[in-house]
Design a protein around this motif. Structure first.
Motif: not given
Length: 224
Positions: A180-200
């Motif tokens: 679930k994308i409930r908090y700012e930290r959840d979106s932050r993780f996706l941002e960090l993941l996108r630095e190394r991975f292509s995410v969809e």
């Protein structure tokens, strides 16, 4: 982060968490899971109060989506009760189901109860894995698929989780994360993941507000 004390007379929405077992019909079988909050905390409970858990949504995605699992090496991170990894094994994958040491006894019991020893081509083994630690025990880039349900919840663990994903994944490994994308930290993780991975985003359960993301390592940039 709020802490909710656990009591026998907790909120009605948490009533199912009091049960010692939970039953699901997945992969053409009845999957019966033991769960024990008192012994292992929330890691040992399938969160199905009010809405389905991230684990159930990811397990359903594996069953219904065009994901070929037969004979493929798969690893599940932060498995808890093991539902996702068990379903992957029943669908034919060769699964390594991991969590931290306190969860392993219950996790192993659930695997033994639901994955027949003579299952072919699927199989499941339970192994301890604390993110970022002892990664040399797991083959670098040795898995076709990495699974994680509701493992993005503590920002302090993000560097270790990202390091673990980086170690386990080859350029062709797919990562499936349900959250679930409930908090700012959840979106932050996706941002960090996108630095190394292509995410969809490959699936969104609107009723339960649960997202399933697919990530694949980015190709290294060519040097100029």
């Amino acid at each position: 982060m709020a802490l909710v004390p656990y009591t026998e007379n907790a909120l009605p929405a948490l009533a199912k968490l009091h049960n010692s077992t939970a039953t699901f019909h997945l992969a053409g079988r009845e999957v019966l899971l033991n769960q024990d909050w008192r012994k292992s905390g929330v890691a040992a409970v399938v969160w199905d109060a009010v809405s389905y858990t991230r684990a159930v949504v990811l397990a359903l995605y594996l069953e219904l989506a065009p994901v070929e699992l037969r004979g493929r090496p798969v690893i599940e991170l932060g498995a808890g009760t093991g539902l996702v990894g068990i379903v992957a094994a029943l669908l034919g994958a060769r699964v390594t189901i991991t969590d931290r040491e306190p969860a392993l006894e219950l996790l192993s019991a659930n695997v033994r109860a639901n994955v027949p020893a003579d299952l072919r081509p699927g199989s499941a083994e339970v192994s301890e894995l604390s993110w970022g630690s002892g990664l040399e025990r797991y083959p670098a880039g040795g898995f076709d698929l990495v699974l994680g349900a509701d493992i993005v919840y503590l920002e302090d663990t993000f560097p270790a989780l990202l390091a673990t994903l980086d170690h386990l994944c080859s350029d062709t490994t797919a990562v499936l994360l349900a959250c679930k994308i409930r908090y700012e930290r959840d979106s932050r993780f996706l941002e960090l993941l996108r630095e190394r991975f292509s995410v969809e985003e490959v699936h969104f359960d609107r009723q339960r507000d649960i997202h399933v993301y697919r990530a694949v390592k980015r190709a290294p940039r060519a040097e100029l």
